[in-house]
Enzyme design. Structure first.
Site, PDB file in Angstrom:
ATOM      1  N   TRP A   1       9.735 -27.075  -9.270  1.00  0.00           N
ATOM      2  CA  TRP A   1      10.564 -28.055  -9.968  1.00  0.00           C
ATOM      3  C   TRP A   1      11.533 -28.749  -9.028  1.00  0.00           C
ATOM      4  O   TRP A   1      11.857 -29.931  -9.219  1.00  0.00           O
ATOM      5  CB  TRP A   1      11.279 -27.403 -11.149  1.00  0.00           C
ATOM      6  CG  TRP A   1      10.298 -27.037 -12.209  1.00  0.00           C
ATOM      7  CD1 TRP A   1       9.884 -25.783 -12.560  1.00  0.00           C
ATOM      8  CD2 TRP A   1       9.536 -27.941 -13.022  1.00  0.00           C
ATOM      9  NE1 TRP A   1       8.922 -25.848 -13.545  1.00  0.00           N
ATOM     10  CE2 TRP A   1       8.688 -27.160 -13.846  1.00  0.00           C
ATOM     11  CE3 TRP A   1       9.488 -29.328 -13.134  1.00  0.00           C
ATOM     12  CZ2 TRP A   1       7.808 -27.722 -14.764  1.00  0.00           C
ATOM     13  CZ3 TRP A   1       8.606 -29.895 -14.051  1.00  0.00           C
ATOM     14  CH2 TRP A   1       7.785 -29.091 -14.850  1.00  0.00           C
TER      15      TRP A   1
ATOM     16  N   ASP B   1      19.908 -28.506 -11.890  1.00  0.00           N
ATOM     17  CA  ASP B   1      18.975 -28.487 -13.020  1.00  0.00           C
ATOM     18  C   ASP B   1      18.994 -27.078 -13.613  1.00  0.00           C
ATOM     19  O   ASP B   1      18.395 -26.155 -13.060  1.00  0.00           O
ATOM     20  CB  ASP B   1      17.572 -28.848 -12.541  1.00  0.00           C
ATOM     21  CG  ASP B   1      16.522 -28.748 -13.642  1.00  0.00           C
ATOM     22  OD1 ASP B   1      16.876 -28.363 -14.783  1.00  0.00           O
ATOM     23  OD2 ASP B   1      15.346 -29.037 -13.368  1.00  0.00           O
TER      24      ASP B   1
ATOM     25  N   LYS C   1      14.061 -24.396 -23.765  1.00  0.00           N
ATOM     26  CA  LYS C   1      13.980 -23.017 -23.299  1.00  0.00           C
ATOM     27  C   LYS C   1      15.060 -22.147 -23.945  1.00  0.00           C
ATOM     28  O   LYS C   1      14.756 -21.126 -24.532  1.00  0.00           O
ATOM     29  CB  LYS C   1      14.072 -22.989 -21.774  1.00  0.00           C
ATOM     30  CG  LYS C   1      12.983 -23.839 -21.107  1.00  0.00           C
ATOM     31  CD  LYS C   1      13.127 -23.893 -19.614  1.00  0.00           C
ATOM     32  CE  LYS C   1      12.171 -24.887 -18.984  1.00  0.00           C
ATOM     33  NZ  LYS C   1      10.751 -24.549 -19.139  1.00  0.00           N
TER      34      LYS C   1
END
Length: 359
Positions: free
Chosen positions: A102, A171, A195
């Site tokens: 990511w 992030d 999430k």
């Protein structure tokens, strides 16, 4: 119906009490005879939902008035473009730490809008550890430094973060609200909701107000943090249902003791699984132990030819979405906030019985 446990990396499990409350209100919200999904985002009723959700989010993380709290479309991925557009001037540069899949996605997107300096990386070791902050080779003229503190695919995380002289951007899609977090160390914290917060489609940003108003001229209005802030996250129709559910998740978290209690629960869940893996000769986790994520736990079967059988039988046992990411292989158990300890125990019991049967 027997209980199933969702170990998927996202969309992830939502707390059962929240789902039951949503179910009870779905057809008739507040006695209005319609669903909350049908209520105008401009109405006083929905604005009350929005303000309550923001305040609860602030309470959970002790977010001061120096920060704007925004709810957005597009999860985290859209913001990987928004960040350089908003924080890096034309012709400027930004520092990025390459810690995994990511982080690389963020880097590749940012390169379209600014010069990217890779100031730390663990790619040479297949991202089995998180580049320690002491190794980051920061540049003097960078606009900000970007990190991905929890890599959902690799299963590593940054445990200690010192304050930086540069604006620090993070992030926190898969780590937000999982344990205590000092927001004041960061200039921007962003992520997707799917999430630990609620349904997919909603994103969040916690941004220092002092950073607003510096977007590049090319920045579309809907990608400008200033426009979103001035519109109170309602410049256009927001993802209202996801926002509504997020608010209920915040309330649930507060009811169980907030992020302090959640952190204890999550660390205990992770410790159980890692301990079992480390004591096994059948399973392994190759990540540096000091950098292991408490949210995403990848593991390999030493007999790879049993992977498909493990997945099929675990699914039949109600243990869902355990397949690892294609770039890593093996298995992955994501144990976000809504995963009860009961689910972790069920996974360990299955892993133990599978090992005894197939060894």
């Amino acid at each position: 119906m027997s209980k199933a446990f969702n170990f998927g990396a996202g969309p992830a499990a939502i707390p059962s009490p929240v789902l039951k409350e949503v179910q009870n209100e779905l057809l008739d919200w507040k006695g209005m005879g319609i669903s909350v999904m049908e209520v105008s985002h401009r109405s006083s009723d929905f604005i009350e939902i929005a303000k309550k959700a923001e305040q609860d989010f602030r309470d959970l993380l002790s977010i001061t008035d120096d920060y704007a709290v925004l709810f957005l479309h597009g999860g985290a991925t859209l913001q990987t473009a928004m960040i350089p557009m908003n924080l890096a001037p034309e012709g400027g540069s930004a520092d990025y730490v390459n810690s995994g899949h990511w982080a690389k996605r963020s880097i590749n997107e940012a390169k379209k809008y600014t010069t990217v300096n890779i100031v730390g990386s663990s790619e040479e070791e297949n991202f089995t550890y998180f580049p320690p902050q002491s190794s980051w080779n920061l540049t003097e003229d960078s606009s900000y430094i970007h990190i991905t503190p929890n890599e959902t695919i690799g299963g590593i995380s940054l445990k200690q973060i010192d304050s930086s002289h540069l604006p620090l951007v993070a992030d926190y899609s898969s780590g937000i609200l999982s344990e205590p977090l000092d927001v004041n160390k960061f200039s921007l914290i962003y992520g997707g909701a799917q999430k630990n917060i609620g349904p997919a489609g909603l994103g969040f940003a916690i941004i220092k107000k002092s950073l607003l108003g510096s977007a590049q001229e090319l920045t579309p209005t809907m990608l400008n943090y200033t426009s979103i802030h001035e519109g109170e996250s309602m410049y256009n129709t927001p993802p209202t249902f996801a926002w509504y559910v997020a608010g209920k998740v915040f309330e649930w978290l507060k009811s169980i003791g907030g992020v302090e209690e959640m952190g204890k629960i999550n660390n205990n869940k992770a410790k159980k699984i890692y301990s079992f893996i480390d004591e096994s000769s059948f399973y392994e986790n190759k990540m540096n132990k000091s950098d292991r994520s408490i949210m995403n736990i990848p593991f390999l079967l030493r007999k790879e030819d049993l992977n498909q059988k493990f997945l099929q039988e675990s699914s039949e046992a109600g243990l869902l979405a355990l397949k690892g990411h294609r770039s890593v292989g093996g298995m992955r158990a994501s144990i976000y906030n809504a995963m009860p300890e009961e689910g972790v125990d069920a996974l360990i019991d299955f892993m133990d019985s599978f090992e005894k049967k197939e060894s």
